[in-house]
Design an enzyme around this catalytic site. Structure first.
Site, short mmCIF file in Angstrom:
data_model
loop_
_atom_site.label_atom_id
_atom_site.label_comp_id
_atom_site.label_asym_id
_atom_site.label_seq_id
_atom_site.Cartn_x
_atom_site.Cartn_y
_atom_site.Cartn_z
N ASP A 1 0.73 -1.43 -0.50
CA ASP A 1 0.01 -0.03 0.05
C ASP A 1 0.97 1.40 0.12
O ASP A 1 2.45 1.21 0.71
CB ASP A 1 -0.85 0.24 1.45
CG ASP A 1 -2.19 0.18 1.26
OD1 ASP A 1 -2.87 0.56 0.23
OD2 ASP A 1 -2.90 1.46 2.18
N TYR B 1 2.28 4.76 1.28
CA TYR B 1 2.16 5.44 2.65
C TYR B 1 1.15 6.43 1.99
O TYR B 1 0.96 6.94 1.54
CB TYR B 1 3.82 6.50 2.21
CG TYR B 1 4.93 5.63 2.73
CD1 TYR B 1 5.15 4.51 3.70
CD2 TYR B 1 5.64 6.07 2.22
CE1 TYR B 1 5.84 3.96 3.66
CE2 TYR B 1 6.76 4.98 2.00
CZ TYR B 1 7.60 4.07 3.08
OH TYR B 1 7.98 2.73 2.85
N HIS C 1 8.73 -9.64 6.36
CA HIS C 1 8.82 -7.96 6.45
C HIS C 1 9.82 -7.06 6.73
O HIS C 1 10.46 -7.60 7.76
CB HIS C 1 7.63 -7.04 6.33
CG HIS C 1 6.86 -6.59 5.23
ND1 HIS C 1 7.23 -5.01 5.56
CD2 HIS C 1 6.31 -6.09 4.17
CE1 HIS C 1 6.54 -3.38 4.57
NE2 HIS C 1 6.54 -4.76 4.31
N PHE D 1 7.90 1.30 -0.56
CA PHE D 1 9.08 2.22 -0.06
C PHE D 1 9.88 3.23 -0.14
O PHE D 1 10.74 3.89 1.62
CB PHE D 1 10.47 0.50 0.00
CG PHE D 1 9.40 -0.52 0.72
CD1 PHE D 1 9.07 -0.96 1.78
CD2 PHE D 1 9.13 -1.27 -0.41
CE1 PHE D 1 8.63 -2.10 2.45
CE2 PHE D 1 8.78 -2.91 0.07
CZ PHE D 1 8.56 -3.29 1.56
#
Length: 255
Positions: free
Chosen positions: A61, A63, A188, A74
């Site tokens: 998803d 930010y 993760h 990221f």
């Protein structure tokens, strides 16, 4: 959207799910702030053309806070400081490449232009509402994009970095042929899970070892391009994103 990806995904834009997605986004924009900005939703496709992809880093998803999402999983643009997940990526790079100096910024665009596709499963999100656009159709489009890569022959194999269970489920769903491609799986990068297997996974060196064996040294990724002691000798990111909005590719979100 960059031309190479537009041509590969052209059929998707005529499907009912994408028409429904466009209507949903139009209504969302009337009521809420949506991230990333419209011109940056497909920045991944312009920075990393289809033919240049050597490594795929899967995200979930975008930010959802101010000044963060700009279309790469990221990644955040200056002056936003790196979020915890990205700091752990830097920490792992440092452990594999001791000369790497973690930068104080979170822009991953230099790696994107070097052949690393930073792709989220969902490409937009409502401000301050995580996963608010999940299940609205984006996943069908991004899965189609990943299938373009997974369908490549072994001679053009790529590395899929699947960090966390959701990313690993995507790899299973698209049916990646692991005799043609390399799939690197771990926990993760999130501060909540990085110590369960992401930190210490050796993925960055493993990717380059595989790429060198398949494509020669010129096929490797220069992970050090992000290092604070290196200078990225290209136009500033802010100028790039200002200049390469919809006019830099095909605007498929416009009515």
């Amino acid at each position: 959207m960059g031309a190479s990806w537009f041509e590969a995904l052209r059929d998707e834009f005529e499907k009912p799910y994408f028409t429904k997605l466009k209507k949903f986004l139009a209504e969302e924009r009337k009521k809420y702030t949506i991230y990333p900005s419209m011109e940056n939703v497909y920045s991944w496709s312009r920075l990393t053309p289809l033919g240049s992809v050597r490594v795929v880093v899967l995200g979930q998803d975008p930010y959802h806070d101010v000044g963060q999402a700009h279309g790469l999983s990221f990644s955040v643009l200056p002056p936003t400081k790196p979020p915890g997940s990205l700091k752990n990526i830097y920490k792992q790079l440092k452990s594999e490449y001791p000369d790497f100096v973690p930068p104080t910024t979170g822009d991953l665009s230099p790696l994107a232009t070097a052949g690393v596709l930073f792709l989220n499963a969902s490409l937009t999100v409502r401000a301050h509402a995580a996963a608010s656009h999940a299940g609205k159709g984006w996943e069908e489009l991004t899965t189609a994009a990943l299938r373009c890569l997974a369908s490549r022959p072994a001679a053009r194999g790529v590395v899929f970095m699947a960090w966390g269970l959701p990313a690993q489920k995507v790899i299973t769903r698209i049916g990646v042929d692991e005799s043609a491609h390399l799939v690197l799986r771990s926990a993760h990068t999130s501060p909540l899970s990085a110590y369960r297997g992401f930190l210490g996974n050796g993925h960055f060196r493993a990717a380059n070892e595989w790429l060198e064996a398949r494509h020669g040294k010129e096929g490797c990724i220069d992970w050090g391009v992000l290092s604070a002691n290196r200078q990225w000798k290209q136009a500033s990111v802010s100028k790039y994103f200002a200049a390469s909005g919809p006019q830099g590719g095909v605007n498929i979100l416009a009515d």
